[in-house]
Scaffold this motif. Sequence first.
Motif, PDB file in Angstrom:
ATOM      1  N   MET A  56       0.829  -1.209   0.000  1.00  0.00           N
ATOM      2  CA  MET A  56       0.000   0.000   0.000  1.00  0.00           C
ATOM      3  C   MET A  56       0.867   1.264   0.000  1.00  0.00           C
ATOM      4  SD  MET A  56      -2.903  -1.259  -0.374  1.00  0.00           S
ATOM      5  CE  MET A  56      -3.743   0.296  -0.404  1.00  0.00           C
ATOM      6  N   ASP A  57       1.992   1.238   0.704  1.00  0.00           N
ATOM      7  CA  ASP A  57       2.911   2.386   0.676  1.00  0.00           C
ATOM      8  C   ASP A  57       3.470   2.608  -0.725  1.00  0.00           C
ATOM      9  OD1 ASP A  57       2.517   2.919   3.347  1.00  0.00           O
ATOM     10  OD2 ASP A  57       4.413   2.004   4.010  1.00  0.00           O
ATOM     11  N   ARG A  58       3.793   1.515  -1.406  1.00  0.00           N
ATOM     12  CA  ARG A  58       4.293   1.625  -2.784  1.00  0.00           C
ATOM     13  C   ARG A  58       3.225   2.206  -3.708  1.00  0.00           C
ATOM     14  NH1 ARG A  58       9.598   0.188  -4.381  1.00  0.00           N
ATOM     15  NH2 ARG A  58       8.559   0.374  -6.371  1.00  0.00           N
ATOM     16  N   CYS A  59       2.003   1.757  -3.550  1.00  0.00           N
ATOM     17  CA  CYS A  59       0.906   2.302  -4.363  1.00  0.00           C
ATOM     18  C   CYS A  59       0.715   3.793  -4.085  1.00  0.00           C
ATOM     19  CB  CYS A  59      -0.401   1.554  -4.095  1.00  0.00           C
ATOM     20  SG  CYS A  59      -0.427  -0.134  -4.699  1.00  0.00           S
ATOM     21  N   GLN A  60       0.768   4.181  -2.834  1.00  0.00           N
ATOM     22  CA  GLN A  60       0.622   5.595  -2.472  1.00  0.00           C
ATOM     23  C   GLN A  60       1.765   6.423  -3.059  1.00  0.00           C
ATOM     24  OE1 GLN A  60      -1.699   7.292  -0.315  1.00  0.00           O
ATOM     25  NE2 GLN A  60      -1.970   5.983   1.471  1.00  0.00           N
ATOM     26  N   THR A  61       2.981   5.879  -3.011  1.00  0.00           N
ATOM     27  CA  THR A  61       4.142   6.593  -3.534  1.00  0.00           C
ATOM     28  C   THR A  61       4.016   6.770  -5.046  1.00  0.00           C
ATOM     29  OG1 THR A  61       5.516   5.681  -1.794  1.00  0.00           O
ATOM     30  CG2 THR A  61       6.658   6.575  -3.708  1.00  0.00           C
ATOM     31  N   SER A  62       3.558   5.738  -5.722  1.00  0.00           N
ATOM     32  CA  SER A  62       3.410   5.864  -7.170  1.00  0.00           C
ATOM     33  C   SER A  62       2.313   6.874  -7.537  1.00  0.00           C
ATOM     34  CB  SER A  62       3.120   4.506  -7.809  1.00  0.00           C
ATOM     35  OG  SER A  62       1.863   4.042  -7.435  1.00  0.00           O
ATOM     36  N   LEU A  63       1.302   6.986  -6.706  1.00  0.00           N
ATOM     37  CA  LEU A  63       0.272   8.024  -6.943  1.00  0.00           C
ATOM     38  C   LEU A  63       0.834   9.433  -6.760  1.00  0.00           C
ATOM     39  CD1 LEU A  63      -3.034   6.731  -5.310  1.00  0.00           C
ATOM     40  CD2 LEU A  63      -2.528   7.035  -7.721  1.00  0.00           C
ATOM     41  N   ARG A  64       1.698   9.574  -5.758  1.00  0.00           N
ATOM     42  CA  ARG A  64       2.286  10.895  -5.512  1.00  0.00           C
ATOM     43  C   ARG A  64       3.194  11.346  -6.627  1.00  0.00           C
ATOM     44  NH1 ARG A  64       4.084   9.161  -0.210  1.00  0.00           N
ATOM     45  NH2 ARG A  64       2.163   8.959   0.915  1.00  0.00           N
ATOM     46  N   THR A  65       3.920  10.400  -7.206  1.00  0.00           N
ATOM     47  CA  THR A  65       4.887  10.762  -8.243  1.00  0.00           C
ATOM     48  C   THR A  65       4.255  10.908  -9.622  1.00  0.00           C
ATOM     49  OG1 THR A  65       5.472   8.452  -8.589  1.00  0.00           O
ATOM     50  CG2 THR A  65       6.820   9.724  -7.032  1.00  0.00           C
ATOM     51  N   SER A  66       3.050  10.370  -9.792  1.00  0.00           N
ATOM     52  CA  SER A  66       2.410  10.468 -11.125  1.00  0.00           C
ATOM     53  C   SER A  66       1.709  11.792 -11.314  1.00  0.00           C
ATOM     54  CB  SER A  66       1.426   9.336 -11.312  1.00  0.00           C
ATOM     55  OG  SER A  66       0.364   9.427 -10.403  1.00  0.00           O
TER      56      SER A  66
END
Length: 162
Positions: A152-162
């Motif tokens: 879930m942290d990885r998914c959140q991080t990818s949302l922030r960077t997109s």
Amino acid sequence: MNKNPQQTTLLMHLSLLCALLLTLLPWPSQLTIWQPHWLALLIAYWSLYTDDSRVMYVAFAYGLLLDVLMGSLLGKHGMSLVALSFLVTKSAKQLRMTSFWQLLIMVLVWLFNDIVIRAAIDWISFRYQPELLDLLPLLTAAVIWPWLKYLMDRCQTSLRTS
């Protein structure tokens, strides 16, 4: 924080729907007692990492949906998940700064509380006698939580960077 809070909300609902599906998947009869409460794990995650108290409303709605899908007493899961979300939200700011092991222990305490609330509702409603085997999903949750949090942290991080 995320540039687009709508994406975070979408991710939250998708993950909770996946948790519902994982809960409904049939397990072999020997492993059923080990099945973790997937929805509670994800409600704990979102309550911990979302600064919004709307997670309690989401927890209640998904809890009612789980009650309907599983044929359990209406409101049982909704009530236990709202209590879980409330307890997590209350101490979220302090717990975000703790170590991994302290956070894991607190998650297990919250999940234990969730089990106790559901067992109390079953005891009042059906005179169900709780057993020690009812606590086995806590062991599975202890193994799953680090991986779930990482994903879930990885998914959140990818949302922030997109």
